[in-house]
Design an enzyme around this catalytic site. Structure first.
Site, PDB file in Angstrom:
ATOM      1  N   ASP A  67      11.326 -88.116  -7.133  1.00 30.07           N
ATOM      2  CA  ASP A  67      10.883 -88.533  -5.801  1.00 30.07           C
ATOM      3  C   ASP A  67      10.546 -90.021  -5.731  1.00 30.07           C
ATOM      4  O   ASP A  67      10.444 -90.703  -6.761  1.00 30.07           O
ATOM      5  CB  ASP A  67       9.664 -87.697  -5.368  1.00 30.07           C
ATOM      6  CG  ASP A  67       8.686 -87.430  -6.512  1.00 30.07           C
ATOM      7  OD1 ASP A  67       8.657 -88.233  -7.465  1.00 30.07           O
ATOM      8  OD2 ASP A  67       7.972 -86.420  -6.473  1.00 30.07           O
ATOM      9  N   ASP A 136      -1.958 -79.340  -4.777  1.00 32.23           N
ATOM     10  CA  ASP A 136      -1.656 -78.282  -3.803  1.00 32.23           C
ATOM     11  C   ASP A 136      -0.500 -77.385  -4.262  1.00 32.23           C
ATOM     12  O   ASP A 136       0.057 -76.632  -3.479  1.00 32.23           O
ATOM     13  CB  ASP A 136      -1.347 -78.901  -2.425  1.00 32.23           C
ATOM     14  CG  ASP A 136      -0.105 -79.815  -2.456  1.00 32.23           C
ATOM     15  OD1 ASP A 136       0.528 -79.937  -3.531  1.00 32.23           O
ATOM     16  OD2 ASP A 136       0.217 -80.389  -1.407  1.00 32.23           O
ATOM     17  N   HIS A 138       2.437 -78.398  -5.507  1.00 32.06           N
ATOM     18  CA  HIS A 138       3.792 -78.910  -5.299  1.00 32.06           C
ATOM     19  C   HIS A 138       4.501 -79.243  -6.611  1.00 32.06           C
ATOM     20  O   HIS A 138       3.865 -79.547  -7.614  1.00 32.06           O
ATOM     21  CB  HIS A 138       3.801 -80.129  -4.359  1.00 32.06           C
ATOM     22  CG  HIS A 138       3.176 -81.375  -4.905  1.00 32.06           C
ATOM     23  ND1 HIS A 138       2.515 -82.289  -4.116  1.00 32.06           N
ATOM     24  CD2 HIS A 138       3.105 -81.886  -6.167  1.00 32.06           C
ATOM     25  CE1 HIS A 138       2.095 -83.293  -4.859  1.00 32.06           C
ATOM     26  NE2 HIS A 138       2.437 -83.073  -6.102  1.00 32.06           N
ATOM     27  N   GLU A 143       5.875 -80.000  -0.654  1.00 34.49           N
ATOM     28  CA  GLU A 143       4.552 -79.592  -0.204  1.00 34.49           C
ATOM     29  C   GLU A 143       4.595 -78.149   0.316  1.00 34.49           C
ATOM     30  O   GLU A 143       5.689 -77.596   0.517  1.00 34.49           O
ATOM     31  CB  GLU A 143       4.088 -80.554   0.899  1.00 34.49           C
ATOM     32  CG  GLU A 143       4.023 -82.018   0.458  1.00 34.49           C
ATOM     33  CD  GLU A 143       2.896 -82.317  -0.523  1.00 34.49           C
ATOM     34  OE1 GLU A 143       2.625 -81.509  -1.417  1.00 34.49           O
ATOM     35  OE2 GLU A 143       2.285 -83.397  -0.407  1.00 34.49           O
TER      36      GLU A 143
HETATM   37  C1  F6R Z   1       5.667 -87.062  -9.431  1.00 39.24           C
HETATM   38  C2  F6R Z   1       5.726 -85.728  -8.866  1.00 39.24           C
HETATM   39  C3  F6R Z   1       4.518 -84.899  -8.657  1.00 39.24           C
HETATM   40  C4  F6R Z   1       3.520 -84.916  -9.828  1.00 39.24           C
HETATM   41  C5  F6R Z   1       2.281 -84.085  -9.488  1.00 39.24           C
HETATM   42  C6  F6R Z   1       1.214 -84.184 -10.573  1.00 39.24           C
HETATM   43  O1  F6R Z   1       6.949 -87.642  -9.521  1.00 39.24           O
HETATM   44  O2  F6R Z   1       6.782 -85.318  -8.551  1.00 39.24           O
HETATM   45  O3  F6R Z   1       4.905 -83.582  -8.362  1.00 39.24           O
HETATM   46  O4  F6R Z   1       4.138 -84.423 -10.964  1.00 39.24           O
HETATM   47  O5  F6R Z   1       1.735 -84.499  -8.278  1.00 39.24           O
HETATM   48  O6  F6R Z   1       0.716 -85.489 -10.589  1.00 39.24           O
HETATM   49  P1  F6R Z   1      -0.390 -85.952 -11.655  1.00 39.24           P
HETATM   50  O7  F6R Z   1       0.258 -85.890 -12.972  1.00 39.24           O
HETATM   51  O8  F6R Z   1      -0.727 -87.357 -11.250  1.00 39.24           O
HETATM   52  O9  F6R Z   1      -1.528 -84.992 -11.511  1.00 39.24           O
END
Ligand code: F6R
Length: 264
Positions: A67, A136, A138, A143
């Protein structure tokens, strides 16, 4: 799905790095799906270390990130392109032309998303996709209520995600972009192998929903239960609410495929 519990965050990240390294050694032209976020920083530290000490070779590896924020140029310090350059690409011998992220600054975002799907397809699909799980539930920026067959597209971020990611923005929540381009859940599920890393007590509740709860678009990580080859590596803190903990531990201690990773 297999859940592997490691005693510490460090050991969980190291195991993920070792699993990536094993695949890269077996297939030097690996198509690797990558994630950003705080959880991944340690994994990239370990991979950079393995490159330096053990000559882990990225020269033929091709990468696709999950992303990118909409509206941020690649050289913006908050962009995921910048993050990847800093944490991994500048530290290993990867050919930058083989590294791909959706361009959040593209004029036609829908066309950019279609182009990204085509690029993945033209590379033969993703061999190994690395994932984290958001507060959440994801994966990528899929989302709640994201279609479980969705493809790369633009998504609005939830307040929970904006809050979670604001720690990395100097301007706080107000500075976090409201939209992102993300691989879809369907895009992620097309990868041949999936490796998910979840650490920390604050992820314990959402991890139990993702792994042991019903499959629902309200927690897009739960769609991983449909994937035929998905490993979820967690630390003790994140595992605290898993009902099947004893069984998951047994798997790691007894299954022959994990032998080379035990007691290291
Ligand atoms: C990042 C992504 C997100 C993260 C997730 C966890 O490219 O796709 O899905 O993997 O939000 O983020 P952290 O590791 O910061 O808790």
């Amino acid at each position: 799905m297999e859940v592997i519990i490691q005693p510490t965050t460090d050991k969980a990240a190291l195991l993920v790095a070792r699993l990536i390294a094993r695949r890269l050694r077996a297939k030097p032209a690996l198509v690797l799906g990558l994630a950003t976020g705080r959880t991944m920083e340690q994994v990239y530290d370990y991979l950079a270390d393995m490159h330096r000490r053990e000559n882990l070779d990225f020269s033929l590896c091709r990468t696709f990130n999950l992303d990118e924020y909409v509206g941020l140029a690649p050289n913006d310090p908050h962009s995921y392109r910048y993050y990847m350059d800093k944490h991994l690409f500048s530290r290993v011998n990867i050919d930058k032309r083989n590294t791909h992220l959706p361009n959040g600054a593209a004029r036609d975002l829908a066309a950019e998303c279609r182009h990204y799907e085509d690029l993945i397809h033209d590379c033969g699909g993703i061999d190994l996709q690395l994932l984290g799980i958001g507060a959440d539930g994801h994966i990528g920026f899929n989302e709640p209520l994201s279609a479980l067959r969705s493809r790369t597209r633009e998504k609005a971020l939830t307040p929970a995600t904006i809050r979670q990611n604001s720690a990395l923005f100097r301007g706080g929540e107000g500075a976090v972009p409201r939209r992102a381009l993300t691989m879809g859940v369907g895009t992620i599920l097309d990868a041949s192998h999936v490796l998910t890393l979840v650490t920390g007590a604050e992820k314990a509740a959402i991890l139990s929903k993702a792994v042991e709860g019903p499959i629902t678009s309200m927690v897009t990580a739960s769609a991983l239960q449909l994937h035929p080859d998905c490993r979820v590596i967690v630390d003790e803190a994140a595992a605290k609410r898993l009902r099947g903990r004893a069984y998951y531990r047994w798997i790691f201690q007894n299954e022959p495929e994990w032998q080379e990773f035990r007691n290291r």
